[in-house]
Design a protein around this motif. Sequence first.
Motif, PDB file in Angstrom:
ATOM      1  N   LEU A 191       0.779  -1.332   0.159  1.00  0.00           N
ATOM      2  CA  LEU A 191       0.037  -0.101  -0.072  1.00  0.00           C
ATOM      3  C   LEU A 191       0.731   1.223  -0.051  1.00  0.00           C
ATOM      4  N   MET A 192       0.941   1.948  -1.124  1.00  0.00           N
ATOM      5  CA  MET A 192       1.963   2.994  -1.472  1.00  0.00           C
ATOM      6  C   MET A 192       1.181   4.232  -1.566  1.00  0.00           C
ATOM      7  N   GLY A 193       1.982   5.229  -1.526  1.00  0.00           N
ATOM      8  CA  GLY A 193       1.466   6.581  -1.944  1.00  0.00           C
ATOM      9  C   GLY A 193       2.057   7.837  -1.180  1.00  0.00           C
ATOM     10  N   PRO A 194       2.064   8.803  -1.573  1.00  0.00           N
ATOM     11  CA  PRO A 194       2.762  10.178  -1.076  1.00  0.00           C
ATOM     12  C   PRO A 194       2.301  10.476   0.412  1.00  0.00           C
ATOM     13  N   THR A 195       3.161  11.103   0.965  1.00  0.00           N
ATOM     14  CA  THR A 195       2.726  11.747   2.276  1.00  0.00           C
ATOM     15  C   THR A 195       1.343  12.490   2.353  1.00  0.00           C
ATOM     16  N   ALA A 196       0.686  12.307   3.468  1.00  0.00           N
ATOM     17  CA  ALA A 196      -0.766  12.620   3.583  1.00  0.00           C
ATOM     18  C   ALA A 196      -1.611  12.081   2.725  1.00  0.00           C
ATOM     19  N   SER A 197      -1.451  11.077   2.170  1.00  0.00           N
ATOM     20  CA  SER A 197      -2.585  10.398   1.316  1.00  0.00           C
ATOM     21  C   SER A 197      -3.441   9.713   1.927  1.00  0.00           C
ATOM     22  N   GLY A 198      -3.054   9.299   3.378  1.00  0.00           N
ATOM     23  CA  GLY A 198      -4.128   8.630   4.135  1.00  0.00           C
ATOM     24  C   GLY A 198      -3.764   7.157   4.212  1.00  0.00           C
ATOM     25  N   LYS A 199      -2.649   6.767   4.058  1.00  0.00           N
ATOM     26  CA  LYS A 199      -2.064   5.471   4.047  1.00  0.00           C
ATOM     27  C   LYS A 199      -2.413   4.661   5.423  1.00  0.00           C
ATOM     28  N   SER A 200      -1.784   5.304   6.361  1.00  0.00           N
ATOM     29  CA  SER A 200      -1.852   4.702   7.846  1.00  0.00           C
ATOM     30  C   SER A 200      -3.424   4.537   8.044  1.00  0.00           C
ATOM     31  N   GLN A 201      -4.120   5.334   8.105  1.00  0.00           N
ATOM     32  CA  GLN A 201      -5.754   5.305   8.390  1.00  0.00           C
ATOM     33  C   GLN A 201      -6.190   4.190   7.831  1.00  0.00           C
ATOM     34  N   ILE A 202      -6.018   4.174   6.468  1.00  0.00           N
ATOM     35  CA  ILE A 202      -6.673   3.132   5.585  1.00  0.00           C
ATOM     36  C   ILE A 202      -6.095   1.572   6.066  1.00  0.00           C
ATOM     37  N   ALA A 203      -4.971   1.622   6.461  1.00  0.00           N
ATOM     38  CA  ALA A 203      -4.401   0.368   7.031  1.00  0.00           C
ATOM     39  C   ALA A 203      -4.949  -0.098   8.199  1.00  0.00           C
ATOM     40  N   LEU A 204      -5.177   0.894   9.139  1.00  0.00           N
ATOM     41  CA  LEU A 204      -5.929   0.617  10.222  1.00  0.00           C
ATOM     42  C   LEU A 204      -7.304   0.271  10.168  1.00  0.00           C
ATOM     43  N   ASP A 205      -8.085   0.903   9.256  1.00  0.00           N
ATOM     44  CA  ASP A 205      -9.221   0.386   8.888  1.00  0.00           C
ATOM     45  C   ASP A 205      -9.383  -1.129   8.252  1.00  0.00           C
ATOM     46  N   ILE A 206      -8.756  -1.427   7.486  1.00  0.00           N
ATOM     47  CA  ILE A 206      -8.454  -2.786   7.122  1.00  0.00           C
ATOM     48  C   ILE A 206      -8.081  -3.845   7.872  1.00  0.00           C
ATOM     49  N   ALA A 207      -7.151  -3.363   8.817  1.00  0.00           N
ATOM     50  CA  ALA A 207      -6.961  -4.339  10.018  1.00  0.00           C
ATOM     51  C   ALA A 207      -7.901  -4.887  11.054  1.00  0.00           C
ATOM     52  N   MET A 231       7.530 -10.993   7.189  1.00  0.00           N
ATOM     53  CA  MET A 231       6.660 -11.631   6.303  1.00  0.00           C
ATOM     54  C   MET A 231       6.360 -12.906   6.260  1.00  0.00           C
ATOM     55  N   GLN A 232       7.550 -13.821   6.378  1.00  0.00           N
ATOM     56  CA  GLN A 232       7.503 -15.031   6.600  1.00  0.00           C
ATOM     57  C   GLN A 232       6.794 -15.610   7.875  1.00  0.00           C
ATOM     58  N   ASP A 233       7.045 -14.890   8.978  1.00  0.00           N
ATOM     59  CA  ASP A 233       6.334 -15.252  10.313  1.00  0.00           C
ATOM     60  C   ASP A 233       4.715 -15.035  10.138  1.00  0.00           C
ATOM     61  N   ILE A 234       4.474 -13.967   9.657  1.00  0.00           N
ATOM     62  CA  ILE A 234       3.118 -13.522   9.262  1.00  0.00           C
ATOM     63  C   ILE A 234       2.243 -14.438   8.409  1.00  0.00           C
ATOM     64  N   SER A 235       2.938 -14.913   7.340  1.00  0.00           N
ATOM     65  CA  SER A 235       2.182 -15.721   6.213  1.00  0.00           C
ATOM     66  C   SER A 235       2.297 -17.143   7.097  1.00  0.00           C
ATOM     67  N   SER A 236       3.274 -17.636   7.725  1.00  0.00           N
ATOM     68  CA  SER A 236       3.086 -18.951   8.489  1.00  0.00           C
ATOM     69  C   SER A 236       2.047 -19.140   9.667  1.00  0.00           C
ATOM     70  N   ARG A 237       1.320 -17.741   9.832  1.00  0.00           N
ATOM     71  CA  ARG A 237       0.032 -17.857  10.658  1.00  0.00           C
ATOM     72  C   ARG A 237      -1.164 -17.614  10.028  1.00  0.00           C
ATOM     73  N   ASN A 238      -0.998 -17.870   8.649  1.00  0.00           N
ATOM     74  CA  ASN A 238      -2.144 -17.597   7.602  1.00  0.00           C
ATOM     75  C   ASN A 238      -2.599 -16.340   7.664  1.00  0.00           C
ATOM     76  N   LYS A 239      -1.973 -15.374   7.710  1.00  0.00           N
ATOM     77  CA  LYS A 239      -2.170 -13.942   7.591  1.00  0.00           C
ATOM     78  C   LYS A 239      -1.423 -13.427   6.612  1.00  0.00           C
ATOM     79  N   ILE A 240      -1.802 -12.249   6.317  1.00  0.00           N
ATOM     80  CA  ILE A 240      -1.423 -11.458   5.018  1.00  0.00           C
ATOM     81  C   ILE A 240      -0.535 -10.361   5.504  1.00  0.00           C
ATOM     82  N   PRO A 241       0.671 -10.217   5.078  1.00  0.00           N
ATOM     83  CA  PRO A 241       1.481  -8.875   5.338  1.00  0.00           C
ATOM     84  C   PRO A 241       0.978  -7.920   4.625  1.00  0.00           C
ATOM     85  N   LEU A 242       0.553  -6.704   5.174  1.00  0.00           N
ATOM     86  CA  LEU A 242       0.258  -5.292   4.473  1.00  0.00           C
ATOM     87  C   LEU A 242       1.654  -4.452   4.872  1.00  0.00           C
ATOM     88  N   LEU A 243       2.148  -4.152   3.715  1.00  0.00           N
ATOM     89  CA  LEU A 243       3.240  -3.225   3.875  1.00  0.00           C
ATOM     90  C   LEU A 243       2.823  -1.893   3.447  1.00  0.00           C
TER      91      LEU A 243
END
Length: 322
Positions: free
Chosen positions: A13-29, A90-102
């Motif tokens: 999940l990429m984007g310029p500063t102030a694009s709202g990336k962090s809040q979107i990630a929290l919402d998805i989590a 990422m390997q640890d996250i995937s091993s627990r059947n979750k998806i890494p969101l970078l």
Amino acid sequence: MQNPICLPTAIFLMGPTASGKSQIALDIAKELPIEIISVDSAQVYRYMNIGTAKPEQEILTHTPHHLINLIDPDQTYSAAQFRKDALNIMQDISSRNKIPLLVGGTMLYFRVLQDGLSVLPAADQDMRLQLEHLAKKLGWPAMHQKLSELDPTIAARIKPTDSQRIQRALEVCYLTQQPMSEILKTSQPADFPYRKVSIALIPSERSQLHSRITERFGNMLNAGLIDEVQSIRQRFSSLNMESPSMRCVGYRQVCLYLDNKISRDEMHDMGIAATRQLAKRQLTWLRGIRVSNEIYELDCLSSDSSTRVHNLIRAVTETCAD
């Protein structure tokens, strides 16, 4: 070669500063089985909270973020170390059947994570001491001139006052006996064992992003950014204007203000201008990767951007499961 469809999924999940990336990630989590990995070269520093827009501790407690608060401001963290740390997590996250969101805006980290590193020699302490000793005699602009003679391509990309990058480029030239620009043309084969899904948050109106940036920096100042920088400099007395942590956008301008080199109004305007320049570089990088990479673009100014990202990730992951 392993079939890419069979690989575990990783979301960028990429984007310029102030694009709202962090809040979107929290919402998805809150809705999907993901874990957040920060891709931010400033948020790795402890105590640098306000100026890096780091999530508050209460949020971090409920929604842990990986690769935040790793080192002190007087330490350094490389892109190579990021790649190593990120792949392990990422390997640890995937091993627990979750998806890494970078999630983040440090585009170099995204590139290095996927494509690997150029074959550059490791840091050599003796060589660095020699270069620092010479720089004390001649000054960094003169060292930049030396670099221009050895590697004009790299020198053209570096400011004459950027001591850290000048030192590294000269170090590489002297250790390898060839220009750094030539070495960079050869990259290590990258081992990225994930099915990457790239999402870019692109503003439909650049002026609205600029308005967000202005409001964001003002909020940081109101939240105590100046006091934060002052406290950090008192705690870590070895810090100076060329320290990687203090060269971060916002921190550098506050340092100039605290050193009585600019006024508060100048600091405010320079901080906003520097943040806009950062956003411009980030958007330029994103435009560049569109040519060679499949990437989903979404308008970060849309009121339902979180929902759109959520639906996209859900659709992609369900397709992968099938």
